[in-house]
Motif scaffolding. Structure first.
Motif, mmCIF file in Angstrom:
data_model
loop_
_atom_site.group_PDB
_atom_site.id
_atom_site.type_symbol
_atom_site.label_atom_id
_atom_site.label_comp_id
_atom_site.label_asym_id
_atom_site.label_seq_id
_atom_site.Cartn_x
_atom_site.Cartn_y
_atom_site.Cartn_z
ATOM 1 N N ALA A 53 41.271 43.795 33.537
ATOM 2 C CA ALA A 53 41.012 44.859 32.573
ATOM 3 C C ALA A 53 41.793 44.663 31.285
ATOM 4 C CB ALA A 53 41.367 46.215 33.190
ATOM 5 N N ALA A 54 43.004 44.075 31.395
ATOM 6 C CA ALA A 54 43.882 43.964 30.230
ATOM 7 C C ALA A 54 43.573 42.760 29.365
ATOM 8 C CB ALA A 54 45.340 43.892 30.688
ATOM 9 N N ALA A 55 43.105 41.657 29.989
ATOM 10 C CA ALA A 55 42.989 40.422 29.229
ATOM 11 C C ALA A 55 41.641 39.732 29.357
ATOM 12 C CB ALA A 55 44.097 39.460 29.652
ATOM 13 N N GLY A 56 40.743 40.271 30.130
ATOM 14 C CA GLY A 56 39.427 39.660 30.248
ATOM 15 C C GLY A 56 39.488 38.292 30.885
ATOM 16 N N GLY A 57 38.557 37.402 30.509
ATOM 17 C CA GLY A 57 38.514 36.068 31.073
ATOM 18 C C GLY A 57 37.246 35.831 31.867
ATOM 19 N N PRO A 58 37.263 34.902 32.817
ATOM 20 C CA PRO A 58 36.037 34.491 33.494
ATOM 21 C C PRO A 58 35.546 35.451 34.574
ATOM 22 C CG PRO A 58 37.902 33.280 34.365
ATOM 23 C CD PRO A 58 38.423 34.091 33.212
ATOM 24 N N VAL A 59 36.353 36.410 34.966
ATOM 25 C CA VAL A 59 35.977 37.327 36.051
ATOM 26 C C VAL A 59 35.135 38.469 35.499
ATOM 27 C CG1 VAL A 59 36.833 38.903 37.823
ATOM 28 C CG2 VAL A 59 38.030 36.746 37.374
ATOM 29 N N ASP A 60 33.999 38.722 36.152
ATOM 30 C CA ASP A 60 33.109 39.794 35.708
ATOM 31 C C ASP A 60 33.458 41.133 36.324
ATOM 32 O OD1 ASP A 60 30.976 38.371 34.041
ATOM 33 O OD2 ASP A 60 31.052 37.135 35.839
ATOM 34 N N ASP A 61 33.879 41.145 37.585
ATOM 35 C CA ASP A 61 34.264 42.397 38.213
ATOM 36 C C ASP A 61 35.203 42.118 39.372
ATOM 37 O OD1 ASP A 61 31.685 41.436 39.473
ATOM 38 O OD2 ASP A 61 32.221 42.996 40.897
ATOM 39 N N VAL A 62 35.920 43.146 39.798
ATOM 40 C CA VAL A 62 36.909 43.030 40.865
ATOM 41 C C VAL A 62 36.573 44.024 41.963
ATOM 42 C CG1 VAL A 62 39.360 43.178 41.483
ATOM 43 C CG2 VAL A 62 38.686 42.355 39.201
ATOM 44 N N GLU A 63 36.570 43.536 43.200
ATOM 45 C CA GLU A 63 36.444 44.395 44.370
ATOM 46 C C GLU A 63 37.779 44.371 45.103
ATOM 47 O OE1 GLU A 63 34.103 46.359 45.278
ATOM 48 O OE2 GLU A 63 32.413 45.735 44.015
ATOM 49 N N LEU A 64 38.353 45.551 45.346
ATOM 50 C CA LEU A 64 39.669 45.623 45.976
ATOM 51 C C LEU A 64 39.568 45.358 47.472
ATOM 52 C CD1 LEU A 64 41.239 48.700 44.166
ATOM 53 C CD2 LEU A 64 41.475 46.269 43.616
ATOM 54 N N LEU A 65 40.453 44.499 47.963
ATOM 55 C CA LEU A 65 40.459 44.119 49.361
ATOM 56 C C LEU A 65 41.008 45.241 50.237
ATOM 57 C CD1 LEU A 65 41.920 40.542 48.889
ATOM 58 C CD2 LEU A 65 39.640 41.050 49.822
ATOM 59 N N PRO A 66 40.454 45.413 51.424
ATOM 60 C CA PRO A 66 41.073 46.324 52.390
ATOM 61 C C PRO A 66 42.293 45.631 52.999
ATOM 62 C CG PRO A 66 39.224 45.213 53.408
ATOM 63 C CD PRO A 66 39.241 44.762 51.957
ATOM 64 N N ALA A 67 43.169 46.402 53.624
ATOM 65 C CA ALA A 67 44.308 45.801 54.318
ATOM 66 C C ALA A 67 43.791 44.933 55.453
ATOM 67 C CB ALA A 67 45.231 46.878 54.860
ATOM 68 N N ALA A 68 44.203 43.673 55.455
ATOM 69 C CA ALA A 68 43.752 42.730 56.472
ATOM 70 C C ALA A 68 44.818 41.661 56.646
ATOM 71 C CB ALA A 68 42.419 42.091 56.071
ATOM 72 N N ARG A 69 45.219 41.429 57.856
ATOM 73 C CA ARG A 69 46.292 40.493 58.150
ATOM 74 C C ARG A 69 46.026 39.130 57.521
ATOM 75 N NH1 ARG A 69 50.312 40.116 62.089
ATOM 76 N NH2 ARG A 69 50.964 37.979 62.581
ATOM 77 N N GLY A 70 47.023 38.618 56.796
ATOM 78 C CA GLY A 70 46.940 37.299 56.215
ATOM 79 C C GLY A 70 46.066 37.183 54.985
ATOM 80 N N VAL A 71 45.440 38.297 54.580
ATOM 81 C CA VAL A 71 44.573 38.299 53.401
ATOM 82 C C VAL A 71 45.100 39.284 52.369
ATOM 83 C CG1 VAL A 71 42.247 38.784 52.538
ATOM 84 C CG2 VAL A 71 42.544 37.569 54.702
ATOM 85 N N HIS A 72 45.248 40.532 52.778
ATOM 86 C CA HIS A 72 45.861 41.549 51.922
ATOM 87 C C HIS A 72 46.697 42.427 52.830
ATOM 88 C CE1 HIS A 72 46.701 44.426 48.881
ATOM 89 N NE2 HIS A 72 45.837 45.330 49.284
#
Length: 388
Positions: free
Chosen positions: A65-84
């Motif tokens: 959101a602050a700096a833009g770039g190549p990413v079009d959108d973000v999906e927030l990860l759920p809590a998951a062992r070893g991932v988030h």
């Protein structure tokens, strides 16, 4: 198949066909995301019609959101062992932190997106590869240790490897040639927010970040204070940054530095830790002449913005996260390989050896005078080339 004459980091395979939607899995913090930006830019160039969805964390969403770039959108990860990871108890993941219902809802929503390509850019794949496969993408690629579930295209995960290169190599497996990534640019609103912080009476602006998520990566506060005072004596304004959890550390560095300065220079050093959101931090780093920091997210962000940096690294982190070249970046390395308290070998990583439980700094043997000299050298270069 490999394309002859590819000048990239690793093999360049054929592009996948009919790719309109790309998902990239990347958990972790600020620096973890910045490592992937060269690869994300390469993917964007290789698949210009495709949208790139980052499966990441709140701080990643703030960067996009602050700096833009190549990413079009973000999906927030759920809590998951070893991932988030959710709440932690010491170094242990709390089993109860995993919300299986939230995970299943996430996977259902992602499968509905019908991704054509999903890339795993989060570790060796023991946990992240099974997670990625649940997205139901037509094609998959990612890093993999020998005990991890395979994807369609796999890159052997070797821990001690430069992180941006690792993900550029993975992008090559997806058919994206390596490129020189453009610098991030903060948005004008954030630049306006920090404009009043600059003291134009001082010749340069040196930003200092003394924190690091892992306490073992922190140069002692007294060393940062000595360095801050050293560059302030040479005419620099020094602003010390950090998030809310680092306010006490930043204040300690500022107070120690001020005590080392003559009265005329004492107003040139102060802490702004906890006062800036991520977009404002990016704007301040972009405006800085030089950043001095431990191996931390703000150092990686400054590098991505094109700001010169002087980094204080533990040797293992310098291999993975250190910048290339000396034109804009200088690296000072601590060669400590054993825990100062118990003697455990700290070069063993992740799945090969657990954390010994001690957080004593590993950053030893780095002379303050050498660090200050590099800040001053890069200041002269930055003022000539960047006008900052």
């Amino acid at each position: 198949m490999d394309v002859p004459g590819n000048p990239g980091i690793g093999p360049l395979l054929e592009k996948f066909s009919h790719v309109n939607r790309i998902a990239v899995l990347r958990g972790g913090g600020l620096g973890d995301l910045i490592y992937t930006y060269p690869a994300l830019n390469a993917l964007k160039l290789a698949y210009p019609e495709a949208t790139i969805t980052l499966l990441g964390t709140p701080v990643h969403a703030a960067v996009v959101a602050a700096a833009g770039g190549p990413v079009d959108d973000v999906e927030l990860l759920p809590a998951a062992r070893g991932v988030h990871d959710g709440p932690r108890n010491g170094q242990r993941f709390e089993a109860g932190a995993e919300d299986t219902a939230a995970q299943e809802a996430f996977f259902q929503e992602m499968r509905a997106r019908k991704f054509d390509l999903a890339l795993q850019m989060h570790g060796g794949g023991r946990y992240s590869n099974p997670f990625l496969l649940k997205l139901g993408a037509r094609h998959t690629a990612g890093t993999r240790t020998r005990d991890a579930e395979p994807l369609e295209r796999n890159l052997d995960y070797v821990y001690y490897q430069q992180e941006p290169d690792r993900w550029l190599e993975l992008a090559g497996l997806a058919g994206a040639p390596s490129i020189t990534a453009p610098p991030l640019r903060p948005k004008p609103g954030h630049q306006q927010n920090v404009a009043g912080l600059r003291d134009v009476r001082r010749a340069s602006l040196v930003v200092v970040h003394p924190g690091a998520t892992d306490p073992r990566r922190r140069w002692p506060a007294s060393n940062f204070a000595d360095a801050a005072a050293g560059v302030a004596r040479k005419g620099a304004q020094v602003l010390i940054v950090g998030d809310h959890s680092e306010k006490a550390l930043a204040r300690e560095v500022a107070e120690l530095a001020v005590r080392r300065l003559p009265q005329a220079d004492r107003q040139s050093v102060r802490s702004v830790a906890g006062e800036l959101d991520l977009g404002d931090l990016a704007a301040l780093l972009d405006a800085a002449t030089v950043l001095l920091a431990s191996d931390s997210g703000p150092r990686h962000l400054a590098q991505a913005l094109g700001t010169p940096t002087v980094g204080v690294f533990w040797i293992g982190n310098a291999i993975n996260a250190g910048p290339r070249g000396r034109a804009l970046h200088r690296v000072h390395m601590s060669w400590v390989t054993r825990c100062p308290r118990c003697g455990s070998d700290v070069t063993q990583v992740g799945w090969t050896a657990p954390h010994c439980g001690h957080d004593d700094t590993l950053i030893r043997g780095i002379a303050v005078a050498d660090v200050v000299q590099d800040v001053l050298d890069l200041t002269a270069t930055s003022l000539l080339l960047r006008g900052k």
